[in-house]
Scaffold this motif. Structure first.
Motif, PDB file in Angstrom:
ATOM      1  N   ASP A  11       2.529   6.676   6.059  1.00  0.00           N
ATOM      2  CA  ASP A  11       2.474   5.175   7.262  1.00  0.00           C
ATOM      3  C   ASP A  11       3.934   5.649   8.306  1.00  0.00           C
ATOM      4  O   ASP A  11       5.434   6.121   7.167  1.00  0.00           O
ATOM      5  N   ASN A  12       3.800   5.296   9.325  1.00  0.00           N
ATOM      6  CA  ASN A  12       4.320   5.721  10.318  1.00  0.00           C
ATOM      7  C   ASN A  12       5.214   6.468  10.850  1.00  0.00           C
ATOM      8  O   ASN A  12       6.341   7.053  10.863  1.00  0.00           O
ATOM      9  N   VAL A  13       4.753   7.810  10.293  1.00  0.00           N
ATOM     10  CA  VAL A  13       4.890   9.171  10.130  1.00  0.00           C
ATOM     11  C   VAL A  13       4.946   9.542  12.034  1.00  0.00           C
ATOM     12  O   VAL A  13       6.833   9.759  12.131  1.00  0.00           O
ATOM     13  N   ALA A  39       8.263  15.722   0.435  1.00  0.00           N
ATOM     14  CA  ALA A  39       7.448  15.302  -0.486  1.00  0.00           C
ATOM     15  C   ALA A  39       5.687  15.371  -0.798  1.00  0.00           C
ATOM     16  O   ALA A  39       4.640  15.133  -1.971  1.00  0.00           O
ATOM     17  N   MET A  40       5.530  15.739   0.447  1.00  0.00           N
ATOM     18  CA  MET A  40       4.144  15.841   0.594  1.00  0.00           C
ATOM     19  C   MET A  40       3.486  16.997  -0.698  1.00  0.00           C
ATOM     20  O   MET A  40       2.532  17.139  -1.046  1.00  0.00           O
ATOM     21  N   ASP A  41       4.102  18.276  -0.093  1.00  0.00           N
ATOM     22  CA  ASP A  41       3.486  19.834  -0.877  1.00  0.00           C
ATOM     23  C   ASP A  41       3.560  19.141  -2.590  1.00  0.00           C
ATOM     24  O   ASP A  41       2.941  19.389  -3.431  1.00  0.00           O
ATOM     25  N   ARG A  86      10.768   7.560  -3.600  1.00  0.00           N
ATOM     26  CA  ARG A  86      11.690   7.844  -3.909  1.00  0.00           C
ATOM     27  C   ARG A  86      12.079   9.110  -3.623  1.00  0.00           C
ATOM     28  O   ARG A  86      13.574   9.387  -3.399  1.00  0.00           O
ATOM     29  N   ARG A  87      11.112  10.582  -2.868  1.00  0.00           N
ATOM     30  CA  ARG A  87      11.703  11.750  -2.782  1.00  0.00           C
ATOM     31  C   ARG A  87      11.826  11.271  -1.257  1.00  0.00           C
ATOM     32  O   ARG A  87      12.126  12.731  -0.679  1.00  0.00           O
ATOM     33  N   SER A  88      11.179  10.838  -0.178  1.00  0.00           N
ATOM     34  CA  SER A  88      10.800  11.157   0.708  1.00  0.00           C
ATOM     35  C   SER A  88      11.334   9.774   2.025  1.00  0.00           C
ATOM     36  O   SER A  88      11.889   9.680   3.107  1.00  0.00           O
ATOM     37  N   LYS A  89      11.306   8.683   1.061  1.00  0.00           N
ATOM     38  CA  LYS A  89      12.347   7.632   2.190  1.00  0.00           C
ATOM     39  C   LYS A  89      11.109   7.150   2.699  1.00  0.00           C
ATOM     40  O   LYS A  89      11.001   6.351   4.186  1.00  0.00           O
ATOM     41  N   SER A  90       9.620   7.478   2.920  1.00  0.00           N
ATOM     42  CA  SER A  90       8.356   6.683   3.792  1.00  0.00           C
ATOM     43  C   SER A  90       8.247   6.732   2.386  1.00  0.00           C
ATOM     44  O   SER A  90       7.274   7.014   1.495  1.00  0.00           O
ATOM     45  N   THR A  91       6.518   5.891   2.961  1.00  0.00           N
ATOM     46  CA  THR A  91       5.623   5.431   2.052  1.00  0.00           C
ATOM     47  C   THR A  91       4.306   6.175   2.422  1.00  0.00           C
ATOM     48  O   THR A  91       4.622   6.373   3.143  1.00  0.00           O
ATOM     49  N   ALA A 103     -13.884   6.474   0.846  1.00  0.00           N
ATOM     50  CA  ALA A 103     -11.986   6.950   0.428  1.00  0.00           C
ATOM     51  C   ALA A 103     -11.536   6.859   1.756  1.00  0.00           C
ATOM     52  O   ALA A 103     -10.414   5.542   2.294  1.00  0.00           O
ATOM     53  N   TYR A 104     -12.154   7.168   3.156  1.00  0.00           N
ATOM     54  CA  TYR A 104     -11.625   6.620   4.231  1.00  0.00           C
ATOM     55  C   TYR A 104     -11.584   5.381   4.744  1.00  0.00           C
ATOM     56  O   TYR A 104     -10.841   4.692   5.426  1.00  0.00           O
ATOM     57  N   LEU A 105     -12.430   3.953   4.710  1.00  0.00           N
ATOM     58  CA  LEU A 105     -12.734   2.974   4.611  1.00  0.00           C
ATOM     59  C   LEU A 105     -11.593   2.149   3.989  1.00  0.00           C
ATOM     60  O   LEU A 105     -11.064   1.555   4.688  1.00  0.00           O
ATOM     61  N   ALA A 106     -11.652   3.015   2.808  1.00  0.00           N
ATOM     62  CA  ALA A 106     -10.134   2.019   1.651  1.00  0.00           C
ATOM     63  C   ALA A 106      -9.423   2.237   2.451  1.00  0.00           C
ATOM     64  O   ALA A 106      -8.125   1.641   2.310  1.00  0.00           O
ATOM     65  N   LEU A 107      -8.375   3.263   2.644  1.00  0.00           N
ATOM     66  CA  LEU A 107      -7.972   4.174   3.985  1.00  0.00           C
ATOM     67  C   LEU A 107      -7.029   3.305   4.690  1.00  0.00           C
ATOM     68  O   LEU A 107      -5.872   2.193   5.295  1.00  0.00           O
ATOM     69  N   LYS A 108      -8.893   2.529   5.342  1.00  0.00           N
ATOM     70  CA  LYS A 108      -7.886   1.799   6.703  1.00  0.00           C
ATOM     71  C   LYS A 108      -7.714   0.202   6.027  1.00  0.00           C
ATOM     72  O   LYS A 108      -7.125   0.091   6.682  1.00  0.00           O
ATOM     73  N   LEU A 109      -8.365   0.109   5.411  1.00  0.00           N
ATOM     74  CA  LEU A 109      -8.127  -1.917   4.600  1.00  0.00           C
ATOM     75  C   LEU A 109      -6.863  -1.374   4.139  1.00  0.00           C
ATOM     76  O   LEU A 109      -5.956  -1.816   4.160  1.00  0.00           O
ATOM     77  N   ALA A 110      -6.222   0.155   3.823  1.00  0.00           N
ATOM     78  CA  ALA A 110      -4.450  -0.192   3.970  1.00  0.00           C
ATOM     79  C   ALA A 110      -4.232  -0.609   4.967  1.00  0.00           C
ATOM     80  O   ALA A 110      -3.094  -0.681   4.332  1.00  0.00           O
ATOM     81  N   LYS A 111      -4.024   0.442   5.572  1.00  0.00           N
ATOM     82  CA  LYS A 111      -3.960   0.487   6.499  1.00  0.00           C
ATOM     83  C   LYS A 111      -3.492  -0.650   7.521  1.00  0.00           C
ATOM     84  O   LYS A 111      -2.980  -0.430   8.093  1.00  0.00           O
ATOM     85  N   THR A 112      -4.671  -1.196   7.381  1.00  0.00           N
ATOM     86  CA  THR A 112      -4.637  -2.339   8.707  1.00  0.00           C
ATOM     87  C   THR A 112      -3.945  -3.581   7.325  1.00  0.00           C
ATOM     88  O   THR A 112      -4.076  -4.868   8.042  1.00  0.00           O
ATOM     89  N   ASN A 113      -3.917  -3.845   6.621  1.00  0.00           N
ATOM     90  CA  ASN A 113      -2.991  -4.830   5.626  1.00  0.00           C
ATOM     91  C   ASN A 113      -2.130  -4.516   5.115  1.00  0.00           C
ATOM     92  O   ASN A 113      -2.017  -4.500   3.734  1.00  0.00           O
ATOM     93  N   GLY A 114      -0.685  -4.524   5.730  1.00  0.00           N
ATOM     94  CA  GLY A 114       0.385  -3.932   5.418  1.00  0.00           C
ATOM     95  C   GLY A 114       0.697  -3.343   5.461  1.00  0.00           C
ATOM     96  O   GLY A 114       1.951  -2.441   4.762  1.00  0.00           O
ATOM     97  N   LYS A 115      -0.137  -1.687   5.063  1.00  0.00           N
ATOM     98  CA  LYS A 115       0.101  -0.241   4.244  1.00  0.00           C
ATOM     99  C   LYS A 115       1.205   0.069   2.812  1.00  0.00           C
ATOM    100  O   LYS A 115       1.086  -1.245   2.251  1.00  0.00           O
ATOM    101  N   ASN A 116       1.182   1.010   2.477  1.00  0.00           N
ATOM    102  CA  ASN A 116       2.400   1.297   1.411  1.00  0.00           C
ATOM    103  C   ASN A 116       1.549   0.788  -0.017  1.00  0.00           C
ATOM    104  O   ASN A 116       2.429   0.121  -0.613  1.00  0.00           O
ATOM    105  N   VAL A 117       0.188   0.878   0.111  1.00  0.00           N
ATOM    106  CA  VAL A 117      -0.443   0.069  -0.763  1.00  0.00           C
ATOM    107  C   VAL A 117      -2.002   1.272  -1.418  1.00  0.00           C
ATOM    108  O   VAL A 117      -1.813   2.613  -0.189  1.00  0.00           O
ATOM    109  N   ILE A 118      -2.269   0.898  -2.001  1.00  0.00           N
ATOM    110  CA  ILE A 118      -3.761   1.251  -2.940  1.00  0.00           C
ATOM    111  C   ILE A 118      -4.335   0.861  -2.703  1.00  0.00           C
ATOM    112  O   ILE A 118      -4.951  -0.401  -3.267  1.00  0.00           O
TER     113      ILE A 118
END
Length: 127
Positions: A11-13, A39-41, A86-91, A103-118
């Protein structure tokens, strides 16, 4: 046995990177990049370790993997997402589906609905 797909995006990288570049803050840019990449690794390794995930794509702040339903637990994925913060201070926003498209469409739902969620694809059909 069902296969699930997990689509992940930081998010917001891009905004962070752009800000540091525009303000010529090279040290902050390098520090953010190093912390985020580390953190991604870690996240990728944990997906493989705990879920026996098959990573399809991983680059920058994006990852797509498949997991078997008998090895997957959404609560455990949420725990990894929180530890990532906790490791990156990024969501991270995460989408789940029975295909990469879902999965991609669900990701778009997450991104357009506040981010930082599954979010799960089935939420789209349930309203």
């Amino acid at each position: 046995m069902t296969t699930f797909f997990i689509a992940i995006d930081g998010d917001n990288v891009g905004s962070h990177l752009e800000y540091f570049a525009i303000t010529n803050n090279i040290e902050a840019l390098k520090a953010f990049s190093a912390k985020f990449n580390s953190a991604m690794d870690w996240f990728e390794q944990e997906l493989v370790k705990y879920f026996d995930a098959k990573v399809i794509f991983y680059g920058g702040d994006n990852l797509l993997a498949s997991v078997s339903s008998d090895r997957f637990a959404k609560d455990s994925l949420e725990g990894l997402r929180l530890e990532f913060f906790r490791r990156s201070k990024s969501t991270l926003s995460i989408g789940l589906g029975e295909s990469p498209q879902q999965a991609y469409l669900a990701l778009k739902l997450a991104k357009t609905n506040g981010k930082n969620v599954i979010r799960e694809f089935r939420e789209l059909s349930n309203g």
